[in-house]
Design a protein around this motif. Structure first.
Motif, short mmCIF file in Angstrom:
data_model
loop_
_atom_site.label_atom_id
_atom_site.label_comp_id
_atom_site.label_asym_id
_atom_site.label_seq_id
_atom_site.Cartn_x
_atom_site.Cartn_y
_atom_site.Cartn_z
N UNK A 116 5.73 5.09 14.64
CA UNK A 116 5.34 5.91 13.49
C UNK A 116 6.20 5.64 12.25
N UNK A 117 7.23 4.82 12.41
CA UNK A 117 8.09 4.48 11.27
C UNK A 117 7.45 3.36 10.48
N UNK A 118 7.29 3.55 9.20
CA UNK A 118 6.61 2.59 8.36
C UNK A 118 7.44 2.29 7.13
N UNK A 119 7.59 1.00 6.82
CA UNK A 119 8.28 0.56 5.61
C UNK A 119 7.24 -0.10 4.72
N UNK A 120 7.10 0.41 3.53
CA UNK A 120 6.22 -0.23 2.56
C UNK A 120 7.07 -1.24 1.82
N UNK A 121 6.76 -2.51 2.01
CA UNK A 121 7.58 -3.58 1.47
C UNK A 121 7.17 -3.99 0.06
N UNK A 122 5.92 -3.72 -0.29
CA UNK A 122 5.45 -4.06 -1.63
C UNK A 122 4.54 -2.94 -2.13
N UNK A 123 5.16 -1.96 -2.75
CA UNK A 123 4.44 -0.78 -3.22
C UNK A 123 3.38 -1.14 -4.26
N UNK A 124 3.69 -2.05 -5.17
CA UNK A 124 2.73 -2.43 -6.21
C UNK A 124 1.48 -3.08 -5.59
N UNK A 125 1.68 -3.93 -4.60
CA UNK A 125 0.54 -4.57 -3.93
C UNK A 125 -0.28 -3.54 -3.15
N UNK A 126 0.40 -2.55 -2.55
CA UNK A 126 -0.33 -1.49 -1.83
C UNK A 126 -1.15 -0.66 -2.82
N UNK A 127 -0.58 -0.37 -3.98
CA UNK A 127 -1.33 0.37 -5.02
C UNK A 127 -2.55 -0.44 -5.46
N UNK A 128 -2.39 -1.74 -5.62
CA UNK A 128 -3.52 -2.60 -6.00
C UNK A 128 -4.58 -2.61 -4.92
N UNK A 129 -4.16 -2.63 -3.66
CA UNK A 129 -5.10 -2.59 -2.54
C UNK A 129 -5.90 -1.29 -2.56
N UNK A 130 -5.27 -0.19 -2.88
CA UNK A 130 -5.96 1.10 -2.92
C UNK A 130 -7.00 1.17 -4.03
N UNK A 131 -6.80 0.40 -5.11
CA UNK A 131 -7.71 0.43 -6.27
C UNK A 131 -8.85 -0.56 -6.20
N UNK A 132 -8.72 -1.60 -5.39
CA UNK A 132 -9.74 -2.67 -5.39
C UNK A 132 -11.12 -2.15 -5.13
#
Length: 163
Positions: free
Chosen positions: A147-163
């Motif tokens: 259940x432990x999660x590290x987001x390594x690239x927040x900007x890329x994750x934000x872009x993924x959410x918007x696509x």
């Protein structure tokens, strides 16, 4: 009523819940606590009396309720038009904004729910959630151990959410 459960919200310290009781005599939902918590409750009649004698707080309550309606509408729209990757990314971003403080482009968090429960919220199968975790890991956006999660690239994750 039909024996099925539906997770509608995840709450964090300081969040209000139970506002549905303002319009219905019986509270129609169930809350489940995932960790030790303190919950403050106010009898309905006392709450209404408080609002009647505090017009500024009444306006604040109206604003809060309107923002909850807007959030629910946005969530319904989001779920209608987003694919699995976008849904999972959006879900992770919602946990970050409500949770722990981190650095500008990476952060870590403990997922409060299982993949099964996350799938229920996002209307995805647990297998689809698992495949999405794997794809996001492969792309270097996240690192996940249990259940432990590290987001390594927040900007890329934000872009993924918007696509």
């Amino acid at each position: 009523e039909n024996g099925k459960e539906r997770i509608t919200r995840i709450l964090f310290p300081g969040d209000l819940f139970g506002l549905e009781a303002l319009s219905e005599a019986a509270y129609p939902l169930t809350a489940v606590v995932l960790q030790d918590s303190e919950i403050c409750s106010v009898p309905r009649d006392q709450f209404f009396a408080f609002l009647r004698s505090n017009p500024d707080m009444s306006l604040d309550m109206i604003r809060l309720l309107v923002s909850e309606i807007a959030e629910a509408r946005a969530q319904m729209t989001s779920m209608s038009f987003k694919d699995a990757r976008m849904r999972v990314a959006t879900f992770l971003l919602s946990l970050i904004s409500a949770g722990e403080g981190n650095s500008p482009n990476s952060c870590s968090l403990t997922l409060p729910l299982t993949s099964q429960e996350i799938g229920e919220i996002l209307e995805l199968s647990p297998q689809t959630v698992s495949r999405t975790w794997h794809a996001l890991r492969k792309e270097g956006l996240i690192e996940k151990r249990g259940r432990r999660l590290v987001i390594q690239d927040l900007h890329a994750l934000e872009a993924t959410a918007r696509r």
